[in-house]
Design an enzyme around this catalytic site. Structure first.
Site, PDB file in Angstrom:
ATOM      1  N   ASP A  73      45.016  15.722  54.250  1.00 39.74           N
ATOM      2  CA  ASP A  73      45.413  14.697  55.362  1.00 39.74           C
ATOM      3  C   ASP A  73      44.605  14.362  56.618  1.00 39.74           C
ATOM      4  O   ASP A  73      44.243  13.440  57.195  1.00 39.74           O
ATOM      5  CB  ASP A  73      47.007  14.567  55.475  1.00 39.74           C
ATOM      6  N   ASP A 503      52.893  23.347  64.147  1.00 39.55           N
ATOM      7  CA  ASP A 503      53.405  23.385  62.972  1.00 39.55           C
ATOM      8  C   ASP A 503      53.752  24.934  62.334  1.00 39.55           C
ATOM      9  O   ASP A 503      54.539  25.626  62.058  1.00 39.55           O
ATOM     10  CB  ASP A 503      52.941  22.534  61.858  1.00 39.55           C
TER      11      ASP A 503
END
Length: 787
Positions: A73, A503
């Site tokens: 992505d 993350d």
């Protein structure tokens, strides 16, 4: 419907990249750099993590064995290298001006001329990306690319990016490629191998499904989701994000289109909830089209909190009959929704599907060998906290995949994954499967062993559920070579590199070629610093969970072990901010967020006190020589403390940009030498690179630098020379990464057009012990050495 066409505009190669930002001859402004070093050639590698982000698509070529592509992505496109079992990046050439081209919406590999491959690219369909999307086309398996720009945006990092594939090559006429567009832009087609594109003006439905119209990120129409080909009847099927009209077919090569009879009823939710057809797969041997549905396009949500989140339906492409083949069972809860779908082309009738965000205790893989009539599952619950599995998850080589957790009953530290939407059985090898997750790629070459294992659960004489003995196979990491972590800060200590990452928390690398465990749990890394006179002492902050918010973490042994400071009262979740430690490690200064006054500590965070004279969210950095001096910037003003961060005063500096300052850094070994970057998008706001040699009282703008994103320092080229300066900048009109060895008087571009990495370099630093080495935030951490 208005006809829209668009034509290819550029051709870019991963080696030459001639149409991007051309390097050209060495510009005049570089002439002052040490002439013996002007022709330094850099070699580039990644600091190894092994992925660390979402892989929404894995594409096997149906004709050529071992030709496999992966799309990410935010981290570009990749091609599998069978000889090394690693992935090769295909989009490092993407320039800053077209940064969204590293966000890959879809890929298609030509089954007829297998050297041809296509990628639909673009970052966001909303205001976050000012550029339109494009189709990249390659005639050499992605080594070089041409570009066909599109008149609309695409969303490689938008909701629904795991659906599809939105790109598809017609196997009956491989010059013809279809594209499903988002945002109501309809169905598009190229008839010349992706060079030019036109809207299929007679396609009747551009979709209408919106996740949440009140949230910009979730407000876009999901549009046309996928295109698939029935090779028995020559039909083309198109999945549309319209719950009331979700599937169309053409039986005349795309000349006319009709809704598939019964599709809305077959694919819809019996409870009246809106669902969309996320993915499809064709079994051309048996004449079946399989479709999975969900209430949400993913990748974060699968369905409603209660009840089924989707269906798996089978359409007979010859008779038009619909059959519900939804797997009937998910251990411990209803199926939340489906993510991935794949068929085994070597064994017609064999198919697999995955749940989408079956958060606890793990995702489920479903497998059928009879066209969906019956199903088996990848694991099952013996009891609430005991499960039995068909395979062992081996995270060797990516030790961070445990997230520093331990197995807890049926919830394992190393999981099947989450956000599983890329799920693909090798069309040439029934034993090989790969699936992408929000963190990695898993795979095995022993898949068919599943079919000989039998049931996972049985009953004993007392009628109790018991685990049946099976011979497990191994699933391992297949992500080597994919790098895409979001780098927020770096601390190069010399022999050790500490990273703060979104993350995936952060890592301490003593071997740049080896993946390491995370150094913190439940900590999305944000800021790092070290004591200049004792690089063993490192401090860091992160966007931590609500239960652990409000502290700095520190190490006194170069990151081998870490401790938390005392919690700062009133600090909410997400308060990473900026932290610095004085040169002598005597004080920590922390600016947590936009509402809390910066604080300081003189006892490694046991106690905190508010600083005097600084606004909230001021950026703070310590002098690299004088332990009593700390600097700060906020809103065009520059501040200095001479009492180790207790009090700050405005230096009275003028001419600094009032906004667009992402960073400033202090040169090692040079008292009072501060460098500040400005890159505002507003024409009226000053931008460039400024330096001060008197602790921020007076500043000089470096005339040759048009815009600066990041600045850092490394080992000097000569004994007693000025530290090597590395910048991410536009210099003399040219974008790139630059080095100066003479204190900023002259600059030399160290990268080339094949190595640009889109929007890269917001964090950049040299190595204190290796001259020429530079670390750059790109797709993960990229580092360069003089070849």
């Amino acid at each position: 419907m208005r006809r829209r066409t668009f034509t290819a505009t550029a051709s870019i190669g991963a080696a030459a990249a001639a149409a991007a930002v051309a390097a050209g001859p060495l510009p005049a402004w570089a002439a002052g750099d040490d002439k013996s070093r002007q022709n330094d050639t850099y070699s580039w590698k990644n600091v190894v993590v092994n992925c660390g982000g979402f892989v929404p698509g894995i594409i096997f070529n149906e004709t050529e064995p071992n030709l496999i592509f992966a799309r990410t992505d935010v981290g570009g496109a990749y091609r599998w290298q069978e000889e090394t079992r690693t992935w090769k990046s295909l989009t490092d050439w993407v320039p800053l001006a077209k940064w969204g081209y590293q966000y890959v919406v879809s890929m298609a590999s030509d089954p007829v001329e297998t050297n041809r491959v296509y990628a639909a690219v673009g970052a966001y369909t909303i205001s976050w990306d000012g550029n339109n999307g494009a189709i990249l086309y390659s005639d050499d398996k992605g080594e070089t690319w041409g570009i066909a720009e599109l008149p609309f945006k695409q969303g490689g990092n938008m909701p629904g990016r795991g659906m599809g594939e939105r790109l598809a090559v017609n196997p009956a006429d491989n010059a013809e490629i279809y594209l499903g567009a988002p945002s109501g832009n309809g169905l598009w087609r190229s008839k010349d191998y992706g060079r030019t594109w036109a809207e299929v003006e007679n396609f009747p439905n551009p979709g209408n499904f919106v996740v949440n119209p009140d949230n910009e990120y979730l407000s876009d129409n999901q549009g046309i989701i996928w295109i698939d080909f029935d090779q028995i009847g020559g039909k083309i099927y198109v999945g549309v994000a319209d719950p009331d009209d979700p599937l169309y077919v053409s039986a005349d090569g795309g000349a006319t289109w009709q809704p598939v009879p019964g599709a809305a009823a077959a694919l819809g939710d019996a409870d009246g909830n809106r669902t969309i057809p996320k993915q499809s797969a064709v079994d051309n041997a048996n004449g079946y089209l399989y479709v999975i549905t969900s209430h949400d396009p993913g990748p974060y949500n699968g369905g409603p909190a209660s009840g089924r989140g989707g269906k798996l339906m089978r359409l007979s492409t010859q008779t038009g009959e619909w059959t519900d083949v939804t797997p009937p069972y998910n251990p411990g809860r209803p199926i939340p929704g489906f993510g991935g779908l794949t068929v085994d082309l070597q064994n017609p009738g064999t198919l697999m599907a995955s749940t989408c965000n079956n958060w606890g205790p793990d995702e489920i893989l479903f497998r059928s060998t009879d066209s969906g009539a019956t199903w088996s599952i990848s694991w099952d619950l013996v009891s609430e906290n005991v499960r039995t599995d068909r395979f062992v998850m081996d995270s060797t080589g990516s030790p961070w995949l445990s997230w520093l957790g331990t197995d807890n009953g049926a919830s394992y530290a190393v999981k099947h994954g989450w956000m599983i939407e890329a799920l693909a059985i090798d069309p040439h090898n029934s034993d090989r499967i790969m699936w992408g997750t929000g963190a990695t790629v898993w795979g095995t070459e022993n898949l068919t062993q599943w079919d000989s294992q039998g049931e996972l659960i049985g009953e004993n004489e007392a009628g109790e559920r018991v685990a049946l003995p099976i011979e497990k196979f191994t699933v391992g990491v297949r992500a080597e070579g994919i790098e895409m972590t979001a780098v927020r800060d770096l601390a190069a200590l010399g022999g050790t590199l500490v990273s703060a990452k979104g993350d995936v928390n952060g890592f301490v690398h003593t071997d740049l070629g080896r993946a390491e465990p995370m150094f913190r749990k439940d900590w999305s890394g944000f800021s790092l610093d070290y004591a200049a006179t004792n690089r063993n002492i490192v401090v860091g902050t992160g966007d931590v969970g609500s239960e652990t918010a409000g502290h700095v973490t520190y190490s006194t042994d170069r990151g081998q072990t870490w401790q938390d400071t005392t919690r700062l009262a009133g600090t909410p979740n997400g308060s990473g901010g900026i932290v610095t430690i004085t040169a002598d490690a005597g004080a920590i200064v922390w600016s947590p967020n936009a509402t809390i006054t910066p604080v300081y500590s003189t006892d490694l965070g046991k106690t905190w006190n508010p600083v005097q004279g600084l606004p909230a969210r001021a950026r703070v950095r310590s002098d690299r020589v004088d332990g009593s001096v700390v600097y700060a910037y906020s809103g065009g003003k520059f501040y200095r403390s001479t009492d180790a961060g207790k009090t700050f005063t405005d230096t009275g500096a003028t001419g600094l940009p009032a906004e667009g300052v992402d960073d400033f850094r202090v040169a090692p070994g040079k008292k009072g030498h501060v460098w500040l970057c400005g890159r505002s998008d507003k024409a009226a706001v000053a931008k460039g690179l400024w330096r001060s040699k008197d602790g921020g009282t007076t500043w000089e703008r470096i005339a040759s630098i048009d815009l600066a994103i990041g600045v850092g320092f490394g080992k000097a080229a000569k004994r007693n020379g000025y530290p090597a300066i590395y910048i991410t900048a536009t210099v003399g009109g040219q974008e790139g990464f630059f080095r100066s060895t003479d204190g900023g008087s002259s600059w030399y571009r160290i990268n080339d057009d094949a190595h640009q990495w889109g929007f890269a370099g917001s964090v950049i630093t040299g190595d204190p012990e290796i001259y020429g080495r530079v670390y750059i935030s790109a797709r993960g951490i990229v580092y360069g050495d003089i070849a």
